[in-house]
Design an enzyme around this catalytic site. Structure first.
Site, PDB file in Angstrom:
ATOM      1  N   CYS A 255      98.438  58.276  97.841  1.00  0.00           N
ATOM      2  CA  CYS A 255      98.427  57.038  98.609  1.00  0.00           C
ATOM      3  C   CYS A 255      97.312  57.132  99.634  1.00  0.00           C
ATOM      4  CB  CYS A 255      99.774  56.759  99.264  1.00  0.00           C
ATOM      5  SG  CYS A 255     100.185  57.840 100.648  1.00  0.00           S
TER       6      CYS A 255
ATOM      7  N   HIS B 163     103.566  53.284 108.268  1.00  0.00           N
ATOM      8  CA  HIS B 163     102.902  54.430 108.881  1.00  0.00           C
ATOM      9  C   HIS B 163     101.422  54.137 109.020  1.00  0.00           C
ATOM     10  CE1 HIS B 163     103.167  55.052 104.499  1.00  0.00           C
ATOM     11  NE2 HIS B 163     101.927  55.502 104.580  1.00  0.00           N
TER      12      HIS B 163
END
Length: 665
Positions: free
Chosen positions: A412, A580
């Site tokens: 990611c 995040h």
């Protein structure tokens, strides 16, 4: 320097292709769910118009004004039948409704349909292109309008405001569509039709195969077929009873000829798989099955282009066409939409295209000195990467990947949240299947090296991951928690690695931790049982503020959380979102920390319902073990229900860390 420039150029071209693919997918997603309606209209046209099959029978019986004429809307009942209203109103409104629903659910669908009525009634041609504009536009605008006063309406007035908002907006868009968009799109449609007429009248239409055949192999065909050919073809079919445009992309002849050539002149796996592929392509209408054969030997695109040009030329010569789209492009679907006066032309166009494609591909293969087997496996993987998902027919080509899979990485953007939880879920599935010797890790894309056998990433990040791990198999996912692609990976392991005998493997070193550090990572003060946010942006602020208050991050980290959300959604599935920061914001993290917020009513997280938001700040690897446990909690409906019913922060923490509440009083 030349290699760098070439890489940049390739990346740019890839980016353009991906954007066009997204446009094609959007257009296709509006049209394909409604193909049944197009087929119904085509069959009604075939049966009941003045030149239709049943009409001819009833005319012979001297009953030109009977019920058949009424259905078709001809003779004394001109305009009162089904054929005209279906193409004028039903089909565009269905497309507009579907487009609005894609953007904003049922409310978007309703406003999109109202807006579409405006362009339909304000135009003198079937408004498919206008529906593709007004449907998504209506969904987008009502979504933005709802966001303006979300959480600000007094209780009891929500339904009143919602209904009047959608009604008033629909009214405005319908009027704009009637006076503005409708006439403009009508002009564009007539102009495009004139271009088609020019190509036909000057015998230039076969040249379209130079664009269409390569576009098919690159998965750009939906942008051309459903964005241009289907609307123009349907308009033409309304006027003439048929359209050649429906056969430009759907003709199965070029692919059939290519596969027949591999059956005769191919080698290895390509030759062995070609017969089965030909059956799937010709009768099933799944054209993508021959794409890897072309990707394996790109010069074979010449065979499909020349075959396609031959088919178009024959249809022009015989004046043949279809009454409605043939979807999928199966010979069965083609014949189902072929009018009586076009059977000869359509048949000759299909088999003529196959003959030319076979001759050209056979010559190229016979003079080719390369092998096929390894190339076909690589080409199939390339095709799946371009498509963005596993091909349902790829197993008919190569069956298995060459060599076993030993290492899998979940990649990611930042490598601290989404990838960690996705890797945890996938790792458990693989271990349960008995492949504990297969290592599953997670990483930021910027830290990837071309040493992995298989790379899993969000579909919007796959192109970036491919640039760093070109030799790996790439799998794209949308749902990190329960993606069906994980089961496909297990099936892939069964094919490549044989029966699972590796047993359970321990967690990777970077994810091993102790319960004590778990407790330090998630403080009780960072757990909120009833969040106040009403949208995703506010929820990110709320989760980020808890991290700041805990001393885990600097305030600038919260902005990085928003930047991360703009690029890729952090919604994980099963009601869980894990916002995040970006990889670049790691220097604003003081220490590892997590926050947890539960919402009494699910909030809209990019179209998905989020009940639980876990804010993540990972300074190192010491939060990975807790993320693994959280992932396993959200895979179990009972644990999610316990989180929903928990009444204290201690109870929530116990569920997340230990997976039970037995020790909680």
């Amino acid at each position: 320097m030349s290699q760098t420039v070439t890489g940049q150029d390739a990346s740019s071209r890839s980016g353009v292709r991906v954007r066009v693919q997204k446009l094609g997918t959007a257009l296709s997603n509006m049209v394909m769910p409604n193909i049944g309606a197009f087929i119904a209209w085509g069959l009604i046209t075939a049966l009941f118009i003045e030149a239709g099959w049943l009409t001819g029978i009833f005319s012979a019986l001297r009953d030109p004004g009977g019920w058949v004429a009424q259905i078709g809307g001809w003779g004394d009942f001109e305009g009162a039948g089904i054929v005209g209203p279906m193409i004028t109103y039903l089909l565009p409104i269905l497309i507009g409704y579907t487009g609005g629903r894609m953007v904003y659910g049922t409310r978007g669908a309703v406003v999109g349909a109202i807006a579409t009525v405006g362009v339909v009634t304000g135009a003198d041609v079937p408004m498919f292109l206008g529906a593709m504009i007004m449907g998504p536009l209506g969904g987008f605008l009502i979504k933005k309008l709802d966001a303006l006063w979300e959480g600000k309406i007094r209780p009891g007035f929500e339904m009143l405001v919602d209904n009047f908002a959608s009604g008033i907006l629909g009214l405005i868009l319908a009027v704009i569509g009637f006076f503005g968009i409708g006439p403009i799109v009508s002009s564009i449609t007539r102009g495009a039709g004139n271009v088609v007429d020019f190509l036909v009248n000057n015998d230039l239409l076969p040249l379209t195969s130079i664009l269409i055949e390569p576009a098919k192999v690159l998965f750009l065909n939906n942008a051309i077929n459903h964005g241009v050919l289907t609307p123009l073809g349907t308009t033409q079919a309304l006027e003439t009873g048929k359209s050649i445009l429906f056969l430009l992309e759907a003709n199965p002849g070029p692919g059939l000829g290519l596969l027949l050539a591999f059956m005769v002149f191919g080698k290895g796996a390509a030759r062995a798989s070609a017969p089965g592929a030909a059956i799937i392509q010709f009768f099933g209408g799944i054209h993508e099955i021959y794409f890897p054969y072309v990707l394996m030997k790109p010069k074979l695109i010449a065979a499909t282009i020349l075959g396609g040009m031959t088919g178009v030329f024959i249809n022009v010569l015989f004046g043949s066409g279809l009454r409605a789209p043939a979807a999928p492009g199966s010979i069965i679907a083609v014949y189902a939409q072929t009018p009586g006066d076009s059977f000869i032309g359509v048949t000759l166009s299909v088999f003529g295209a196959a003959a030319v494609s076979f001759a050209v591909a056979g010559l190229l293969l016979k003079t080719d000195k390369g092998g096929d087997e390894d190339d076909l496996a690589a080409a199939t993987a390339s095709m799946e990467s371009m498509k963005g998902k596993k091909s349902s027919v790829a197993s008919a080509l190569v069956g298995t990947k060459a060599g076993p899979i030993h290492s899998i990485v979940f990649a990611c953007d930042a490598g601290m949240g989404s990838s960690a939880m996705g890797a945890s879920v996938l790792r458990r599935k693989i271990q349960k299947a008995g492949y504990g010797d297969v290592k599953v890790t997670n990483s930021a894309i910027s830290n990837l090296t071309d040493t992995y056998d298989l790379v899993v990433s969000h579909r919007d990040l796959t192109e970036r991951a491919k640039q760093r791990t070109a030799s790996a198999i790439h799998v794209s996912v949308d749902d990190f928690m329960s993606s069906p692609r994980y089961d496909e990976i297990v099936e892939q392991l069964e094919q490549t690695n044989g029966g699972g005998t590796g047993g359970d493997a321990t967690e990777p070193e970077e994810q091993q931790d102790t319960a004590g550090s778990d407790g330090d990572v998630l403080a009780l003060d960072s757990i909120v049982l009833s969040g106040s946010a009403t949208d995703a942006a506010a929820a990110i602020d709320e989760a980020g503020r808890l991290l700041v208050q805990a001393g885990a991050v600097e305030p600038a980290y919260v902005e990085a959380m928003h930047e991360r959300e703009k690029s890729i959604s952090t919604y994980m599935g099963n009601g869980l979102a894990i916002p995040h920061g970006t990889n670049e914001a790691k220097d604003t993290i003081r220490r590892t920390g997590l926050s947890f917020v539960r919402y009494p009513e699910p909030i809209d997280w990019n179209g998905k319902p989020a009940e639980f938001v876990v804010g993540i700040a990972g300074a190192g690897k010491d939060h990975m073990a807790l993320l693994t446990k959280i992932a396993q909690v959200f895979l179990k409906a009972d644990d999610v229900a316990r989180l929903r019913e928990a009444t204290t922060s201690e109870e929530v923490k116990a569920i997340l860390i230990a997976g039970d509440t037995s020790s909680v009083t």
